[in-house]
Design a protein around this motif. Structure first.
Motif, PDB file in Angstrom:
ATOM      1  N   ALA A  36     -15.644   8.389  73.268  1.00 47.87           N
ATOM      2  CA  ALA A  36     -14.337   8.947  72.887  1.00 47.87           C
ATOM      3  C   ALA A  36     -13.386   8.968  74.080  1.00 47.87           C
ATOM      4  CB  ALA A  36     -14.505  10.342  72.296  1.00 47.87           C
ATOM      5  N   ALA A  73     -11.005   9.699  67.780  1.00 48.93           N
ATOM      6  CA  ALA A  73     -11.058  10.938  66.997  1.00 48.93           C
ATOM      7  C   ALA A  73     -12.223  10.912  66.031  1.00 48.93           C
ATOM      8  CB  ALA A  73      -9.748  11.132  66.234  1.00 48.93           C
ATOM      9  N   SER A  75     -14.541  11.399  63.134  1.00 50.39           N
ATOM     10  CA  SER A  75     -14.550  12.502  62.167  1.00 50.39           C
ATOM     11  C   SER A  75     -14.426  13.857  62.860  1.00 50.39           C
ATOM     12  CB  SER A  75     -15.836  12.450  61.335  1.00 50.39           C
ATOM     13  OG  SER A  75     -16.952  12.603  62.186  1.00 50.39           O
ATOM     14  N   ARG A  76     -14.246  13.815  64.190  1.00 46.43           N
ATOM     15  CA  ARG A  76     -14.122  15.051  64.954  1.00 46.43           C
ATOM     16  C   ARG A  76     -12.759  15.693  64.703  1.00 46.43           C
ATOM     17  NH1 ARG A  76     -14.068  12.067  69.952  1.00 46.43           N
ATOM     18  NH2 ARG A  76     -12.840  13.829  70.595  1.00 46.43           N
ATOM     19  N   ARG A  77     -12.665  16.947  65.026  1.00 43.04           N
ATOM     20  CA  ARG A  77     -11.399  17.680  64.890  1.00 43.04           C
ATOM     21  C   ARG A  77     -10.720  17.676  66.261  1.00 43.04           C
ATOM     22  NH1 ARG A  77     -10.902  19.789  60.157  1.00 43.04           N
ATOM     23  NH2 ARG A  77      -9.674  21.608  60.662  1.00 43.04           N
ATOM     24  N   ALA A  78     -10.394  16.469  66.693  1.00 46.62           N
ATOM     25  CA  ALA A  78      -9.854  16.228  68.028  1.00 46.62           C
ATOM     26  C   ALA A  78      -8.351  15.975  67.928  1.00 46.62           C
ATOM     27  CB  ALA A  78     -10.562  15.033  68.662  1.00 46.62           C
ATOM     28  N   ASP A 113     -10.025  25.543  64.029  1.00 45.54           N
ATOM     29  CA  ASP A 113     -11.296  24.837  64.208  1.00 45.54           C
ATOM     30  C   ASP A 113     -11.014  23.449  64.786  1.00 45.54           C
ATOM     31  OD1 ASP A 113     -13.913  23.952  64.092  1.00 45.54           O
ATOM     32  OD2 ASP A 113     -13.817  23.460  61.955  1.00 45.54           O
ATOM     33  N   TYR A 114     -10.850  23.406  66.107  1.00 53.08           N
ATOM     34  CA  TYR A 114     -10.543  22.153  66.784  1.00 53.08           C
ATOM     35  C   TYR A 114     -11.325  22.100  68.087  1.00 53.08           C
ATOM     36  CZ  TYR A 114      -7.279  25.625  68.593  1.00 53.08           C
ATOM     37  OH  TYR A 114      -6.727  26.775  69.079  1.00 53.08           O
ATOM     38  N   GLU A 115     -11.382  20.907  68.648  1.00 47.06           N
ATOM     39  CA  GLU A 115     -12.080  20.741  69.918  1.00 47.06           C
ATOM     40  C   GLU A 115     -11.337  21.488  71.021  1.00 47.06           C
ATOM     41  OE1 GLU A 115     -12.956  16.653  70.779  1.00 47.06           O
ATOM     42  OE2 GLU A 115     -14.414  16.581  69.151  1.00 47.06           O
TER      43      GLU A 115
END
Length: 185
Positions: A36, A73, A75-78, A113-115
């Protein structure tokens, strides 16, 4: 791949030497990396190259940059790669796609709810999403809050304002709307 190498390449890119940064990136074999961090840097370098180019080369490089950020990104909450993908879509004449991604970023930020990211970058990300949604007043308020959270992060402020100017110009608005927020030289 090491994080110090990525940081050094990023530093060179921020200083404006995109071609040297790209050569270093390629020399380290990072072009095929699925990390990433490497994908985000790849997106950054391709965006910088694309914005300096013209015509179909510009569009192609911006498309590659957006793809790299979206892949980063996953499927991450980036929010960082997502907001960059949104801005690149906007600068590459895809405003509907840009707005869709910007709304997604705001939803992620709103739910909490994020990185992890610094308060400055979270606020600047919110401000950028709002600007892409053509709400300069709310964008400015979010940016001012972000800057107050890190008042001496001048390099970060300058990078953010540079990107915002590009968006404002594309929106047909005066880029000097943010001049009073410019950090000292």
């Amino acid at each position: 791949m090491t994080l110090p190498a990525l940081a050094r390449i990023r530093q060179i890119a921020r200083a404006g030497d995109t071609l040297r940064a790209w050569r270093m990136f390629e020399d380290l074999g990072l072009g095929a990396s699925s990390s990433a961090d490497a994908l985000s840097l790849k997106g950054r370098l391709l965006k910088d190259r694309g914005l300096r180019g013209g015509g179909s080369e510009r569009a192609g490089l911006l498309e590659q940059a957006q793809a790299a950020y979206l892949q980063a990104a996953g499927s991450r909450r980036a929010t960082y790669p997502l907001i960059n993908a949104a801005t690149i879509a906007f600068l590459n004449d895809r405003p509907d796609e840009a707005r869709r991604i910007a709304r997604r970023v705001l939803e992620i930020l709103a739910c909490g709810d994020y990185e992890p990211e610094t308060r400055y970058w979270l606020g600047a990300t919110e401000a950028e999403a709002l600007l892409l949604l053509d709400d300069p007043q709310a964008s400015r308020q979010a940016l001012e809050r972000a800057m107050k959270s890190s008042p001496e992060a001048w390099e970060d402020h300058a990078v953010t304002l540079g990107q915002f100017r590009q968006i404002l110009e594309r929106l047909g608005r005066s880029p000097d709307l943010l001049d009073d927020l410019q950090p000292p030289r």
